[in-house]
Scaffold this motif. Structure first.
Motif, short mmCIF file in Angstrom:
data_model
loop_
_atom_site.label_atom_id
_atom_site.label_comp_id
_atom_site.label_asym_id
_atom_site.label_seq_id
_atom_site.Cartn_x
_atom_site.Cartn_y
_atom_site.Cartn_z
N GLU A 196 0.85 -1.20 0.00
CA GLU A 196 0.00 0.00 0.00
C GLU A 196 0.88 1.25 0.00
O GLU A 196 0.41 2.34 -0.27
CB GLU A 196 -0.90 0.02 1.25
N LEU A 201 4.00 -0.58 -3.82
CA LEU A 201 2.78 -0.44 -4.64
C LEU A 201 3.16 -0.26 -6.11
O LEU A 201 2.59 -0.91 -7.00
CB LEU A 201 1.96 0.76 -4.16
N HIS A 204 4.60 -3.49 -7.62
CA HIS A 204 3.51 -4.43 -7.87
C HIS A 204 2.68 -4.01 -9.08
O HIS A 204 2.40 -4.82 -9.98
CB HIS A 204 2.63 -4.52 -6.61
N THR A 338 -1.83 -9.44 -1.40
CA THR A 338 -2.79 -8.64 -2.18
C THR A 338 -4.09 -9.42 -2.38
O THR A 338 -4.51 -9.72 -3.49
CB THR A 338 -2.18 -8.22 -3.54
N TYR A 342 -7.24 -6.35 0.39
CA TYR A 342 -6.32 -5.36 -0.18
C TYR A 342 -6.94 -4.74 -1.44
O TYR A 342 -6.88 -3.54 -1.65
CB TYR A 342 -4.99 -6.03 -0.52
N ARG A 343 -7.57 -5.57 -2.26
CA ARG A 343 -8.14 -5.04 -3.51
C ARG A 343 -9.25 -4.03 -3.21
O ARG A 343 -9.38 -3.03 -3.89
CB ARG A 343 -8.67 -6.19 -4.38
#
Ligand code: NAD
Ligand code: TYD
Length: 351
Positions: A196, A201, A204, A338, A342-343
């Motif tokens: 995050e 982030l 990813h 994730t 998280y989504r």
């Protein structure tokens, strides 16, 4: 033995793993395992004979007291916190609960334990509180970097809650004589950081073919430090720091966010080029700014450098290259964190 709180998070797990490579002492890790706490971070050392894990909340005075009495630690290092500014903007409650109330309850348990120690152990005991440069607020472009004496001017619910915890720690030294130490560190990066935060982030998103979101104009400046350099600074403060003192820790690596993401893209272009031959920088997307976004943080680390002989070992370039390599070779770790929850966060934050 040493008692670590929040050791299943990013910095705490790096700290414990690093500690076990240099020390013969036991480490007790108490962690609530919030969304940011992940026992996978500790998998490489989970069977280590010097390592003990206990799930729990720093605000649970009964549990903390039981653990203190049972294990008789010589020091506590308090990493446990809610740590993400954007989450504190969406929902400050958990930040108040853990960072303020939790730290208070923890201090109460520790004070009680410390009061009952025999005099030599009482003298040698340390409570080391891990905090952030964000408590000092935002700097103008050419203003000198934060010294330990800089006025507290926190601007987000996260930094305000950390500032409150720092004040409580300070008060327990001045009022009760509890032997405390506080560190205020700049932005960390490295392995096991929850995706995050800006750097993981963007790594990813880059390799998942998603936009790299830059808030506002991308000219906000942070002072980046490789996490293992932070962990080694913490060891220096624990072993050599003056009781009651505050130490600022920073990497002397002031970078604008857009510069950080461009560097990241260049490293990714080298380590795992895009199949279409284009740069990952093409995925950079400017998005709505964070409310109350601090413009610049910078740390003056001369006190810890001069008094405790600490210096960071990594440059920004070497630390970033290591970090990208780690994320590219730990895709399973990233995939596992994730998850659906998280989504939902990404959806809420970036839609
Ligand atoms: P993180 O969010 O990755 O980890 C925090 C850990 O604390 C998690 O394992 C979580 O489960 C645990 N935790 C949360 N609430 C708890 C509670 N009530 N009781 C017990 N455990 C609880 O955070 P991080 O980046 O590792 O940061 C660690 C500390 O360092 C924090 O205090 C943070 O304010 C400070 N800090 C972080 C940075 C940074 O760049 N990440 C920089 C300076 C200071
Ligand atoms: P972050 O990693 O959240 O740390 P902090 O807010 O504690 O400094 O953010 C670092 C900087 O990057 C901060 O200025 C906000 C910015 N940022 C973006 O531009 N885009 C993003 O998607 C995120 C998460 C952060």
């Amino acid at each position: 033995m040493i008692f670590v709180t929040g050791g299943a998070g990013f910095i705490g797990s790096n700290f414990i793993t690093d500690w076990l490579q240099h020390s013969q002492e036991l480490v007790l890790n108490l962690d609530k395992l919030s969304y940011a706490g992940n026992l996978e971070n500790l998998k490489p050392i989970s069977d280590h004979p010097q390592y003990i894990f206990q799930q729990g909340d720093i605000a649970d005075e009964k549990l903390i007291t039981e653990l203190l009495v049972k294990y008789q630690p010589r020091a506590m290092i308090n990493f446990a916190a809610e740590s993400h500014v954007d989450r504190s903007i969406h929902g400050p409650d958990d930040f108040i609960q853990t960072n303020i109330v939790g730290t208070f309850r923890l201090l109460e348990s520790v004070r009680d334990y410390w009061n009952q120690l025999p005099s030599e152990q009482r003298q040698n005991f340390r409570f080391l509180h891990i905090s952030t440069d964000e408590v000092y607020g935002s700097l103008e472009k050419n203003a000198p970097a934060f010294k330990e004496t800089h006025q507290y001017q926190p601007n987000s619910p996260y930094s305000a809650s950390k500032a409150s915890s720092d004040h409580l720690v300070r008060a327990y030294y001045h009022t009760y004589g509890l032997p405390v130490l506080t560190t205020n560190c700049s932005n960390n990066y490295g392995p096991y950081q929850f995706p995050e935060k800006l750097i993981p982030l963007c790594i990813h998103n880059a390799i998942s073919n998603q936009p790299l979101p830059i808030y506002g104009d991308g000219q906000q400046i942070r002072d980046w430090l490789y996490v293992i350099d932070h962990c080694q600074a913490i060891v220096n403060v624990l072993e050599k720091g003056q009781v009651g003192e505050v130490y600022n820790i920073g990497g002397c690596n002031e970078k604008a966010n857009i510069e950080v993401v461009n560097t990241l893209c260049q490293i990714l272009d080298q380590q795992q080029p895009r199949t279409d031959g284009k740069s990952y920088a093409d995925q950079i997307t400017y998005v709505k700014d964070r409310p109350g976004h601090d413009r610049r943080y910078a740390i003056d680390a001369s006190k810890i450098q001069q008094q405790l002989a600490w210096r960071p070992k990594e440059t920004f370039e070497s630390g970033m290259a290591k970090t990208v390599t780690w994320y590219l070779s730990h895709f399973d770790w990233v995939n596992n964190v994730t998850t659906g929850v998280y989504r939902q966060w990404v959806e809420q934050q970036y839609s």
